[in-house]
Design a protein around this motif. Structure first.
Motif, PDB file in Angstrom:
ATOM      1  N   LYS A 141       0.830  -1.209   0.000  1.00  0.00           N
ATOM      2  CA  LYS A 141       0.000   0.000   0.000  1.00  0.00           C
ATOM      3  C   LYS A 141       0.864   1.259   0.000  1.00  0.00           C
ATOM      4  CE  LYS A 141      -4.469  -1.465   1.706  1.00  0.00           C
ATOM      5  NZ  LYS A 141      -5.643  -1.051   2.496  1.00  0.00           N
ATOM      6  N   ILE A 142       1.989   1.190   0.663  1.00  0.00           N
ATOM      7  CA  ILE A 142       2.915   2.337   0.657  1.00  0.00           C
ATOM      8  C   ILE A 142       3.456   2.556  -0.743  1.00  0.00           C
ATOM      9  CG2 ILE A 142       5.089   3.224   1.579  1.00  0.00           C
ATOM     10  CD1 ILE A 142       4.497   1.438   4.080  1.00  0.00           C
ATOM     11  N   GLU A 143       3.843   1.478  -1.402  1.00  0.00           N
ATOM     12  CA  GLU A 143       4.358   1.585  -2.761  1.00  0.00           C
ATOM     13  C   GLU A 143       3.278   2.054  -3.723  1.00  0.00           C
ATOM     14  OE1 GLU A 143       7.072   1.983  -5.494  1.00  0.00           O
ATOM     15  OE2 GLU A 143       7.496   1.428  -3.412  1.00  0.00           O
ATOM     16  N   ALA A 144       2.035   1.629  -3.498  1.00  0.00           N
ATOM     17  CA  ALA A 144       0.929   2.085  -4.340  1.00  0.00           C
ATOM     18  C   ALA A 144       0.719   3.591  -4.197  1.00  0.00           C
ATOM     19  CB  ALA A 144      -0.351   1.337  -3.979  1.00  0.00           C
ATOM     20  N   ALA A 145       0.856   4.086  -2.979  1.00  0.00           N
ATOM     21  CA  ALA A 145       0.734   5.530  -2.757  1.00  0.00           C
ATOM     22  C   ALA A 145       1.845   6.283  -3.471  1.00  0.00           C
ATOM     23  CB  ALA A 145       0.758   5.841  -1.260  1.00  0.00           C
ATOM     24  N   ARG A 146       3.050   5.758  -3.418  1.00  0.00           N
ATOM     25  CA  ARG A 146       4.176   6.389  -4.106  1.00  0.00           C
ATOM     26  C   ARG A 146       3.929   6.422  -5.619  1.00  0.00           C
ATOM     27  NH1 ARG A 146       9.105   6.678  -1.455  1.00  0.00           N
ATOM     28  NH2 ARG A 146      10.180   6.273  -3.419  1.00  0.00           N
ATOM     29  N   THR A 147       3.448   5.308  -6.148  1.00  0.00           N
ATOM     30  CA  THR A 147       3.170   5.236  -7.587  1.00  0.00           C
ATOM     31  C   THR A 147       2.072   6.218  -7.979  1.00  0.00           C
ATOM     32  OG1 THR A 147       3.823   2.914  -7.651  1.00  0.00           O
ATOM     33  CG2 THR A 147       2.448   3.714  -9.452  1.00  0.00           C
ATOM     34  N   GLN A 148       1.020   6.300  -7.169  1.00  0.00           N
ATOM     35  CA  GLN A 148      -0.084   7.205  -7.467  1.00  0.00           C
ATOM     36  C   GLN A 148       0.377   8.661  -7.486  1.00  0.00           C
ATOM     37  OE1 GLN A 148      -3.317   7.040  -4.658  1.00  0.00           O
ATOM     38  NE2 GLN A 148      -4.828   7.766  -6.143  1.00  0.00           N
ATOM     39  N   LEU A 149       1.205   9.030  -6.528  1.00  0.00           N
ATOM     40  CA  LEU A 149       1.707  10.404  -6.482  1.00  0.00           C
ATOM     41  C   LEU A 149       2.620  10.712  -7.667  1.00  0.00           C
ATOM     42  CD1 LEU A 149       2.329  10.664  -2.663  1.00  0.00           C
ATOM     43  CD2 LEU A 149       0.980  12.300  -3.987  1.00  0.00           C
ATOM     44  N   ARG A 150       3.445   9.753  -8.034  1.00  0.00           N
ATOM     45  CA  ARG A 150       4.343   9.969  -9.176  1.00  0.00           C
ATOM     46  C   ARG A 150       3.581  10.075 -10.484  1.00  0.00           C
ATOM     47  NH1 ARG A 150       9.735   9.322  -8.958  1.00  0.00           N
ATOM     48  NH2 ARG A 150      10.695   8.619  -7.012  1.00  0.00           N
ATOM     49  N   GLU A 151       2.507   9.308 -10.629  1.00  0.00           N
ATOM     50  CA  GLU A 151       1.804   9.246 -11.903  1.00  0.00           C
ATOM     51  C   GLU A 151       0.613  10.186 -11.981  1.00  0.00           C
ATOM     52  OE1 GLU A 151       0.791   5.150 -12.420  1.00  0.00           O
ATOM     53  OE2 GLU A 151       2.866   4.536 -12.836  1.00  0.00           O
ATOM     54  N   TRP A 152       0.337  10.922 -10.904  1.00  0.00           N
ATOM     55  CA  TRP A 152      -0.797  11.852 -10.943  1.00  0.00           C
ATOM     56  C   TRP A 152      -0.572  12.862 -12.067  1.00  0.00           C
ATOM     57  CZ3 TRP A 152      -4.989  10.879  -8.087  1.00  0.00           C
ATOM     58  CH2 TRP A 152      -6.008  11.832  -8.058  1.00  0.00           C
ATOM     59  N   PRO A 153      -1.602  13.129 -12.875  1.00  0.00           N
ATOM     60  CA  PRO A 153      -1.423  14.009 -14.049  1.00  0.00           C
ATOM     61  C   PRO A 153      -0.728  15.318 -13.696  1.00  0.00           C
ATOM     62  CG  PRO A 153      -3.584  13.013 -14.102  1.00  0.00           C
ATOM     63  CD  PRO A 153      -2.968  12.604 -12.791  1.00  0.00           C
ATOM     64  N   ARG A 154       0.322  15.638 -14.461  1.00  0.00           N
ATOM     65  CA  ARG A 154       1.142  16.822 -14.194  1.00  0.00           C
ATOM     66  C   ARG A 154       0.323  18.102 -14.220  1.00  0.00           C
ATOM     67  NH1 ARG A 154       6.718  17.074 -13.939  1.00  0.00           N
ATOM     68  NH2 ARG A 154       6.393  14.870 -13.660  1.00  0.00           N
ATOM     69  N   ALA A 155      -0.658  18.173 -15.082  1.00  0.00           N
ATOM     70  CA  ALA A 155      -1.473  19.383 -15.180  1.00  0.00           C
ATOM     71  C   ALA A 155      -2.188  19.694 -13.883  1.00  0.00           C
ATOM     72  CB  ALA A 155      -2.505  19.228 -16.306  1.00  0.00           C
ATOM     73  N   LYS A 156      -2.602  18.631 -13.144  1.00  0.00           N
ATOM     74  CA  LYS A 156      -3.289  18.840 -11.886  1.00  0.00           C
ATOM     75  C   LYS A 156      -2.344  19.408 -10.842  1.00  0.00           C
ATOM     76  CE  LYS A 156      -6.847  15.335 -12.615  1.00  0.00           C
ATOM     77  NZ  LYS A 156      -7.526  14.132 -12.080  1.00  0.00           N
TER      78      LYS A 156
END
Length: 370
Positions: free
Chosen positions: A350-365
């Motif tokens: 779950k920690i790694e999933a959070a890291r991935t989500q933050l890294r891949e969150w659309p740059r425009a947002k």
């Protein structure tokens, strides 16, 4: 040459509390060291312990040590870190009033805590609560915590979780005085009482002040390398002064993942910056510093992971999990951009999933939020 005013070779600072406070482990200090003295010799590193640098001349590329020795350099890394903030109140220099930062501080604290059992901690951040949790587990200890707001960790937890967390600390023997502000310390030479602005006088033989830190920028004061927010560096951790780099608490770097300019005071970030800066100072291929902030904290049987940016109050918060089971996740948003995730007692995936989500969150947002 590596110059520092610590008495020990570089060590893992976050492990000082669990190693020395909880286990009484002066015998285990060697285990905290990143490398022993032999390693520095083999790497041809001139290690200067317990040594202050008194001058750092950018134009002449000259550093002066506390013993008067002048050292010429072509490249330099500023990793001066920060020091514990001292509130301007009466009695701040009394005996048994501690400001924790170094191995010396924690060793001395452990010795006093064996004798003095009435403990008052001022602050509500990571260091304050970790110290409170370790000291509360010592025999005969009576620990009170004074915090100026009504919530603890309000930037990393939602209000419901923060309230639950404060109650949880109370059930583990820590007297929580929330919404109280420090007024001063009382005593002749050694501490006797801690006074709050509401008029409370708390008996104390030991006090720990953990109300933040101030950057150590005195060496480069009145130069472009010293600003209130830190020393500006580029993506390679190099300052505008060619050949001079900065890493750790003082480095204000461009954040390519979350956006903006960021400064971190986390151990893992400092280690990573050290590797990048060292490679860029000595290697042929330059390496960019790209890093997603990740800090951890352990309070009794709660293990927290903080991933991302918590520097500003969120505009929206999502909570998922069960406080009663002591397992939950809090997501912090700035407008539509996910910026930070707090995880309590969650598995590695779950920690790694959070890291991935933050890294891949659309740059425009992210840009929209900033």
């Amino acid at each position: 040459m590596l110059v520092g005013n610590e008495i020990s070779p570089p060590y893992q600072r976050p492990q000082l509390f669990p190693t020395i406070l909880r286990k009484g482990g002066n015998h285990a200090i060697e285990k905290l060291q990143v490398h022993d003295l032999t390693w520095f010799e083999k790497q041809h590193i001139d290690l200067r312990l317990d040594t202050l640098m008194t001058q750092f001349n950018i134009d002449r590329r000259l550093a002066v040590l506390g013993n008067g020795q002048a050292v010429e350099f072509r490249k330099a890394l500023l990793a001066t870190g920060s020091r514990a903030r001292r509130p301007q109140v009466a009695g701040g220099n009394l005996g048994n009033v501690f400001y924790l930062r170094s191995l010396r501080d924690v060793q001395a604290l452990r010795e006093i805590a064996e004798i003095e059992h009435e403990v008052v901690i001022v602050g509500g951040g990571f260091i304050a609560l970790e110290t409170a949790s370790f000291l509360a587990q010592l025999p005969k200890a009576r620990v009170a915590l004074v915090h100026r707001t009504m919530q603890v960790w309000s930037r990393t937890l939602n209000p419901e979780a923060s309230t639950w967390f404060a109650e949880y600390l109370g059930t583990h023997g820590i007297k929580m005085l929330l919404g109280e502000t420090l007024n001063g310390f009382e005593g002749r030479t050694a501490l006797k009482n801690v006074q709050t602005k509401s008029g409370q006088r708390l008996p104390a033989g030991l006090a720990i002040v953990a109300v933040g830190a101030d950057l150590n920028l005195g060496l480069v004061a009145n130069t472009p390398l010293a600003y209130p927010h830190g020393t500006p560096v580029n993506e390679y951790l190099e300052t505008d002064e060619k050949g001079i780099f900065a890493a750790g608490d003082i480095a204000a770097y461009p954040d390519k993942i979350l956006g903006g300019v960021r400064r971190l005071d986390h151990w893992d970030a400092a280690v990573t910056q050290g590797h990048v800066a060292g490679a860029n100072m000595t290697g042929r291929k330059r390496i960019k510093f790209e890093y997603l902030p990740h800090a951890t904290s352990t309070i009794f049987d709660l293990h927290f992971d903080f991933v991302g940016d918590f520097s500003r109050p969120p505009t929206r918060v999502e909570f998922e999990g069960d406080l009663a089971k002591k397992k939950f996740t809090v997501r912090m948003y700035q407008m539509s951009a996910l910026m930070g995730v707090t995880l309590c007692n969650q598995p590695a995936e779950k920690i790694e999933a959070a890291r991935t989500q933050l890294r891949e969150w659309p740059r425009a947002k992210k840009v929209e939020a900033i």
